[in-house]
Motif scaffolding. Structure first.
Motif, PDB file in Angstrom:
ATOM      1  N   VAL A  46     -35.122 -31.645 -41.533  1.00  0.00           N
ATOM      2  CA  VAL A  46     -35.519 -30.242 -41.326  1.00  0.00           C
ATOM      3  C   VAL A  46     -34.289 -29.380 -41.038  1.00  0.00           C
ATOM      4  CG1 VAL A  46     -36.805 -28.673 -39.809  1.00  0.00           C
ATOM      5  CG2 VAL A  46     -37.871 -30.785 -40.587  1.00  0.00           C
ATOM      6  N   GLN A  47     -33.412 -29.858 -40.159  1.00  0.00           N
ATOM      7  CA  GLN A  47     -32.206 -29.101 -39.803  1.00  0.00           C
ATOM      8  C   GLN A  47     -31.245 -28.965 -40.983  1.00  0.00           C
ATOM      9  OE1 GLN A  47     -30.807 -31.316 -36.398  1.00  0.00           O
ATOM     10  NE2 GLN A  47     -31.953 -30.057 -34.940  1.00  0.00           N
ATOM     11  N   ALA A  48     -31.203 -29.975 -41.858  1.00  0.00           N
ATOM     12  CA  ALA A  48     -30.331 -29.916 -43.037  1.00  0.00           C
ATOM     13  C   ALA A  48     -30.816 -28.880 -44.042  1.00  0.00           C
ATOM     14  CB  ALA A  48     -30.269 -31.293 -43.699  1.00  0.00           C
ATOM     15  N   VAL A  49     -32.140 -28.726 -44.153  1.00  0.00           N
ATOM     16  CA  VAL A  49     -32.709 -27.770 -45.122  1.00  0.00           C
ATOM     17  C   VAL A  49     -32.691 -26.348 -44.577  1.00  0.00           C
ATOM     18  CG1 VAL A  49     -34.839 -27.094 -46.337  1.00  0.00           C
ATOM     19  CG2 VAL A  49     -34.146 -29.498 -46.269  1.00  0.00           C
ATOM     20  N   LEU A  50     -33.126 -26.185 -43.339  1.00  0.00           N
ATOM     21  CA  LEU A  50     -33.278 -24.833 -42.772  1.00  0.00           C
ATOM     22  C   LEU A  50     -31.963 -24.301 -42.204  1.00  0.00           C
ATOM     23  CD1 LEU A  50     -36.777 -25.224 -41.066  1.00  0.00           C
ATOM     24  CD2 LEU A  50     -36.257 -24.074 -43.209  1.00  0.00           C
ATOM     25  N   THR A  51     -31.037 -24.043 -43.085  1.00  0.00           N
ATOM     26  CA  THR A  51     -29.781 -23.411 -42.706  1.00  0.00           C
ATOM     27  C   THR A  51     -29.993 -21.890 -42.591  1.00  0.00           C
ATOM     28  OG1 THR A  51     -29.181 -23.233 -45.036  1.00  0.00           O
ATOM     29  CG2 THR A  51     -28.404 -25.185 -43.851  1.00  0.00           C
ATOM     30  N   GLU A  52     -28.996 -21.191 -42.077  1.00  0.00           N
ATOM     31  CA  GLU A  52     -29.107 -19.727 -41.936  1.00  0.00           C
ATOM     32  C   GLU A  52     -29.334 -19.055 -43.292  1.00  0.00           C
ATOM     33  OE1 GLU A  52     -26.021 -17.814 -39.714  1.00  0.00           O
ATOM     34  OE2 GLU A  52     -26.054 -19.339 -38.133  1.00  0.00           O
ATOM     35  N   ARG A  53     -28.628 -19.542 -44.306  1.00  0.00           N
ATOM     36  CA  ARG A  53     -28.761 -18.964 -45.655  1.00  0.00           C
ATOM     37  C   ARG A  53     -30.177 -19.168 -46.202  1.00  0.00           C
ATOM     38  NH1 ARG A  53     -25.189 -20.787 -50.952  1.00  0.00           N
ATOM     39  NH2 ARG A  53     -26.036 -19.227 -52.382  1.00  0.00           N
ATOM     40  N   ARG A  54     -30.734 -20.400 -45.972  1.00  0.00           N
ATOM     41  CA  ARG A  54     -32.086 -20.691 -46.481  1.00  0.00           C
ATOM     42  C   ARG A  54     -33.145 -19.879 -45.740  1.00  0.00           C
ATOM     43  NH1 ARG A  54     -35.770 -20.637 -48.868  1.00  0.00           N
ATOM     44  NH2 ARG A  54     -37.073 -22.232 -49.833  1.00  0.00           N
ATOM     45  N   LEU A  55     -32.956 -19.653 -44.452  1.00  0.00           N
ATOM     46  CA  LEU A  55     -33.908 -18.858 -43.669  1.00  0.00           C
ATOM     47  C   LEU A  55     -33.945 -17.402 -44.151  1.00  0.00           C
ATOM     48  CD1 LEU A  55     -33.175 -20.235 -40.075  1.00  0.00           C
ATOM     49  CD2 LEU A  55     -35.245 -20.619 -41.404  1.00  0.00           C
ATOM     50  N   MET A  56     -32.810 -16.884 -44.609  1.00  0.00           N
ATOM     51  CA  MET A  56     -32.752 -15.514 -45.121  1.00  0.00           C
ATOM     52  C   MET A  56     -33.492 -15.369 -46.466  1.00  0.00           C
ATOM     53  SD  MET A  56     -28.782 -14.658 -44.152  1.00  0.00           S
ATOM     54  CE  MET A  56     -28.722 -13.026 -44.880  1.00  0.00           C
ATOM     55  N   GLN A  57     -33.652 -16.482 -47.182  1.00  0.00           N
ATOM     56  CA  GLN A  57     -34.306 -16.455 -48.490  1.00  0.00           C
ATOM     57  C   GLN A  57     -35.816 -16.723 -48.435  1.00  0.00           C
ATOM     58  OE1 GLN A  57     -32.130 -19.540 -50.501  1.00  0.00           O
ATOM     59  NE2 GLN A  57     -30.363 -18.226 -50.973  1.00  0.00           N
ATOM     60  N   LEU A  58     -36.354 -16.953 -47.234  1.00  0.00           N
ATOM     61  CA  LEU A  58     -37.762 -17.354 -47.101  1.00  0.00           C
ATOM     62  C   LEU A  58     -38.744 -16.326 -47.678  1.00  0.00           C
ATOM     63  CD1 LEU A  58     -37.901 -19.031 -43.565  1.00  0.00           C
ATOM     64  CD2 LEU A  58     -38.137 -20.144 -45.790  1.00  0.00           C
ATOM     65  N   ASN A  59     -38.427 -15.036 -47.540  1.00  0.00           N
ATOM     66  CA  ASN A  59     -39.347 -13.993 -48.040  1.00  0.00           C
ATOM     67  C   ASN A  59     -39.504 -14.049 -49.565  1.00  0.00           C
ATOM     68  OD1 ASN A  59     -39.789 -12.972 -45.467  1.00  0.00           O
ATOM     69  ND2 ASN A  59     -38.009 -11.612 -45.577  1.00  0.00           N
ATOM     70  N   LYS A  60     -38.415 -14.322 -50.260  1.00  0.00           N
ATOM     71  CA  LYS A  60     -38.455 -14.364 -51.724  1.00  0.00           C
ATOM     72  C   LYS A  60     -38.781 -15.766 -52.261  1.00  0.00           C
ATOM     73  CE  LYS A  60     -35.048 -10.652 -52.157  1.00  0.00           C
ATOM     74  NZ  LYS A  60     -33.692 -10.300 -52.643  1.00  0.00           N
TER      75      LYS A  60
END
Length: 310
Positions: free
Chosen positions: A213-227
């Motif tokens: 979970v921590q490997a996937v949910l990086t800051e960059r990935r969290l910013m892309q969640l809406n799209k």
């Protein structure tokens, strides 16, 4: 293997209740030492921190890696243990933790660890445990991921109670995936199949799931969640890089536990229960057979009487 709820109940029974309450500690059976054994990443260290948090206990770390090079010599070792146990009694409730406790009871010390002197506490621990009185709310807790490397006799002398910590089942994995994803800022959506993740992650521990979970949910990935919503495949690719706990490893833990005094007592009690169950069954069968024989004899006598009359 016990379930995670069984482990939770045992920790509460042997640790939280006696340490948290003086009256419970004095009335309940005395448990001075507790061993948590299980594969890497199942949450043994977390259980110790939970135990300390719930009871407000002070934590003392006597792991072989932590005391390496400190207080050298026999006199230094005795002084260190005397200080730790004295302070633990004064600031009770207290938990004395020995991480990787199999190192303290090694059958043969590896060459790489000889300088560390991992077996320093082996002879002194039983003596220090004897010095603990009924009113002392001090608990020695050991954690191990390789208990089969230790000499069983001295290990079982110190740790009277052993708790096997298993890898999580399907229901636990389902809850863990949801909790870790939400805790790390992720959002649960329809494309993210939690049930599929829980099913595929069979054999992986709590630590493995958290790492994925921590490997996937990086800051960059969290910013892309809406799209771009989260997909199960993203977590599976990270999970595939980790080594799961195979059944063979779990079987070795079971085989090791069966050799301990607790395991032997459990096998004996189970065998006795089975024997008593079979005995009851035999008794019932015999009673029925005797009843049938009596009925046949009565019918035979009646038949003979009828023939005589005729």
């Amino acid at each position: 293997m016990p379930s995670l709820t069984d482990v939770k109940q045992l920790i509460a029974l042997y640790g939280i209740l006696p340490l948290g309450s003086q009256s419970v500690h004095e009335k309940a059976p005395v448990v001075k030492a507790l061993l948590l054994a299980g594969p890497e990443g199942v949450g043994k260290k977390m259980l110790i921190h939970a135990l300390c948090t719930e009871t407000g206990a002070n934590l003392f770390n006597l792991s072989a890696t932590n005391i390496a090079g400190k207080y050298p010599g026999k006199a230094g070792l005795q002084m260190m243990l005397h200080m730790v146990f004295k302070v633990a009694k004064q600031l009770q409730p207290s938990v004395i933790w020995i991480g990787d406790t199999e190192k303290t009871f090694y059958k043969k010390v590896p060459k790489a660890e000889k300088e560390m002197e991992p077996k320093r506490l082996k002879k002194q621990l039983p003596k220090m445990l004897k010095s603990l009185k009924i009113e002392d709310r001090v608990l020695l807790v050991g954690t191990t991921k390789r208990p089969f490397d230790a000499d069983l006799k001295p290990l079982s002398r110190v740790y009277k109670k052993i708790v096997l910590v298993p890898r999580p089942d399907y229901a636990s994995r389902f809850v863990l995936w949801k909790h870790f994803i939400q805790e790390n800022g992720g959002c649960l959506s329809k494309p993210l199949n939690i049930s599929c993740l829980a099913q595929v992650s069979d054999g992986y521990t709590q630590g493995h799931i958290l790492k994925a979970v921590q490997a996937v949910l990086t800051e960059r990935r969290l910013m892309q969640l809406n799209k771009k919503p989260l997909m199960a495949v993203e977590f599976l690719t990270c999970l595939a890089k980790l080594n799961p706990v195979y059944k063979e490893e779990e079987e070795t833990f079971k085989a090791w536990y069966a050799k301990t005094p607790l395991g032997k007592a459990r096998i004996k009690s189970m065998a006795e229960n089975e024997d008593t169950g079979k005995g009851k069954g035999k008794g019932k069968g015999k009673g029925k057979d005797k009843g049938k024989e009596k009925e046949k004899k009565k019918e035979g006598k009646k038949g003979k009487k009828k023939k005589k009359k005729a």
